[in-house]
Design a protein around this motif. Structure first.
Motif, short mmCIF file in Angstrom:
data_model
loop_
_atom_site.label_atom_id
_atom_site.label_comp_id
_atom_site.label_asym_id
_atom_site.label_seq_id
_atom_site.Cartn_x
_atom_site.Cartn_y
_atom_site.Cartn_z
N TYR A 1 -11.87 -92.10 -20.83
CA TYR A 1 -11.29 -90.92 -21.47
C TYR A 1 -10.02 -90.49 -20.75
O TYR A 1 -9.01 -90.17 -21.37
CB TYR A 1 -12.28 -89.75 -21.48
CG TYR A 1 -13.23 -89.72 -22.66
CD1 TYR A 1 -12.75 -89.69 -23.96
CD2 TYR A 1 -14.61 -89.69 -22.47
CE1 TYR A 1 -13.61 -89.65 -25.05
CE2 TYR A 1 -15.48 -89.65 -23.55
CZ TYR A 1 -14.98 -89.63 -24.83
OH TYR A 1 -15.85 -89.59 -25.90
N GLU B 1 -6.54 -90.93 -22.90
CA GLU B 1 -5.93 -89.68 -23.36
C GLU B 1 -4.64 -89.33 -22.62
O GLU B 1 -3.98 -88.36 -22.98
CB GLU B 1 -6.94 -88.54 -23.20
CG GLU B 1 -8.12 -88.67 -24.14
CD GLU B 1 -9.16 -87.57 -23.94
OE1 GLU B 1 -10.15 -87.55 -24.69
OE2 GLU B 1 -8.98 -86.73 -23.03
N ARG C 1 -11.77 -84.35 -29.16
CA ARG C 1 -12.24 -85.44 -28.31
C ARG C 1 -13.49 -86.00 -28.98
O ARG C 1 -14.43 -85.24 -29.29
CB ARG C 1 -12.54 -84.96 -26.90
CG ARG C 1 -13.08 -86.06 -25.98
CD ARG C 1 -13.24 -85.56 -24.55
NE ARG C 1 -11.94 -85.41 -23.90
CZ ARG C 1 -11.71 -84.66 -22.83
NH1 ARG C 1 -12.71 -83.96 -22.30
NH2 ARG C 1 -10.51 -84.60 -22.31
N ASN D 1 -3.16 -84.47 -27.89
CA ASN D 1 -2.28 -85.50 -28.41
C ASN D 1 -0.93 -84.89 -28.76
O ASN D 1 -0.82 -83.67 -28.96
CB ASN D 1 -2.90 -86.16 -29.64
CG ASN D 1 -2.41 -87.60 -29.84
OD1 ASN D 1 -1.27 -87.92 -29.55
ND2 ASN D 1 -3.30 -88.46 -30.30
N TYR E 1 -8.19 -82.81 -23.92
CA TYR E 1 -7.46 -83.76 -24.77
C TYR E 1 -6.36 -83.03 -25.53
O TYR E 1 -6.61 -82.01 -26.18
CB TYR E 1 -8.43 -84.43 -25.74
CG TYR E 1 -7.78 -85.15 -26.90
CD1 TYR E 1 -6.71 -86.03 -26.70
CD2 TYR E 1 -8.25 -85.00 -28.19
CE1 TYR E 1 -6.13 -86.70 -27.76
CE2 TYR E 1 -7.68 -85.67 -29.27
CZ TYR E 1 -6.62 -86.52 -29.04
OH TYR E 1 -6.04 -87.19 -30.09
#
Length: 395
Positions: A151, A155, A75, A196, A194
């Motif tokens: 955020y 995210e 992050r 991904n 976070y």
């Protein structure tokens, strides 16, 4: 519950970043955003925040550092102002194209020339088509809260996009205001870690940012287009959840003030709209049917919400705190956006642009009074004699 302190917008943003528990920060000084990084550097040095703090050799390097760190699963946070924002232009589209939710604070500053340090939205608006989420705070409290909300939205696995969290230079970045700094437990409930769906890992090699055949480009751009369109639903959910946890409710798109029975309104974004509210309140006490609509989300632009909520007014004055030379109607970006959104309503809603506050000048109560007076004339006569006015020179 949190603790209320009287702090500047820069310090408020730094607290938002601390509470978000970022992993990597990259700085380079340019006022008026520098105060954010000064406070974050202190927090890291004092052990209040466990993050890797990197000092870049320029703004292009700043974005390159957080680009790589986000791709590796961190992050991240960075920021800039004025010409620093434009110096990093090359890196913005690759970051959003790779679907990396980098957050960048922009404390607005006018571009050169004339080279002053005053606030304008021109720097951030230059980046409006890079595939980033973007909006403006009007108070230090909102600057902190937007940091967390952005955020959360950026995210989200349905979005995965970077964010420009904008605040007006000096008018928000440096002026003190009461800020409720949330508890860490509240933030952890609101903002999950976070994660991904594609992260750089030497055990699972992949290519990021390759050169491709021309035919491969359109599908990738269409995917990014769909991701940006999908922001609206996630933003609405995040604002509802934010209100439930923190007790502060933000409309995802528009902050409306005294608009229920208004005939004319001023539409704009950022801190000057707080002054517009004060003038509207005074005019209301004098029996005038005026109001204010402050745009909270600039990208993606809330076209449908604008149609639904602003098409009822007789006349709308659009405040643009930006220099957009040669643009349609000789106004600014917001005027063009609003006119496009209300195109289907033809002559039903009259619109006129006001360019003011350039170079960091205060948009005064008297100037807002004159804007409202012009709107009343337009509502009465149904005629727009001039599509935009540069204030104080033309009105």
């Amino acid at each position: 519950m949190g603790k209320v302190r009287n702090i500047s917008g820069c310090v408020a943003v730094a607290h938002g970043v601390r509470l978000a528990d970022v992993d990597v920060i990259c700085s380079y000084p340019i006022r008026p955003y520098t105060g954010i990084m000064s406070e974050l550097a202190r927090m890291v040095a004092d052990g209040e925040l466990d993050a890797e703090f990197v000092h870049g050799e320029g703004e292009h390097a700043q974005l390159s550092v957080v680009y790589g760190a986000s791709a590796a699963g961190a992050r991240v946070f960075t920021g800039s102002s004025g010409v620093g924002v434009t110096y990093a232009m090359e890196v913005y589209s690759p970051i959003s194209g790779e679907r990396l939710p980098v957050q960048m604070a922009i404390a607005d500053r006018t571009l050169d020339p004339p080279g002053d340090f005053g606030e304008e939205h021109t720097d951030a608006e230059c980046c409006r088509d890079q595939g980033w989420i973007q909006g403006w705070a009007s108070t230090p409290q909102e600057a902190l809260d937007n940091t967390l909300i952005y955020y959360r939205v950026g995210e989200d696995q349905r979005v995965l996009l970077p964010q420009y969290a904008c605040l007006d230079g000096y008018f928000v970045s440096h002026i003190l205001g009461p800020v409720d700094i949330p508890d860490e437990a509240q933030v952890k409930e609101f903002l999950p870690p976070y994660k991904n769906h594609h992260v750089l890992d030497p055990r699972k090699p992949q290519i990021i940012g390759p050169q491709i055949e021309p035919a491969m480009g359109p599908p990738l751009q269409y995917q990014r287009y769909q991701a940006v369109k999908g922001v609206h639903k996630v933003l609405e959910e995040a604002c509802d959840e934010f209100a439930r946890i923190f007790g502060r409710r933000y409309d995802p798109y528009l902050d409306e003030y005294l608009t229920d029975d208004a005939e004319v309104i001023i539409f704009g974004q950022g801190a000057h709209m707080e002054t517009a509210k004060a003038v509207a309140r005074r005019l209301r006490n004098l029996g005038e049917k005026v109001g204010v609509a402050r745009l909270r989300t600039f990208r993606p632009f809330p076209t449908e919400q604008i149609k639904e909520r602003l098409s009822k007014f007789k006349a709308i004055g659009v405040l643009d705190v930006s220099a957009n030379f040669g643009i349609s109607c000789s106004g600014g970006v917001l005027l063009s956006e609003l006119r496009a959104a209300l195109y289907d309503y033809g002559d039903k809603v009259k619109t006129v642009g006001f360019v003011a506050g350039l170079g960091g000048e205060v948009v005064t109560h008297d100037e807002f009074y004159r804007m409202f007076q012009k709107l009343k004339e337009i509502a009465k006569t149904g005629k727009v004699e001039q599509t935009s006015y540069w204030i104080p020179f033309e009105l």
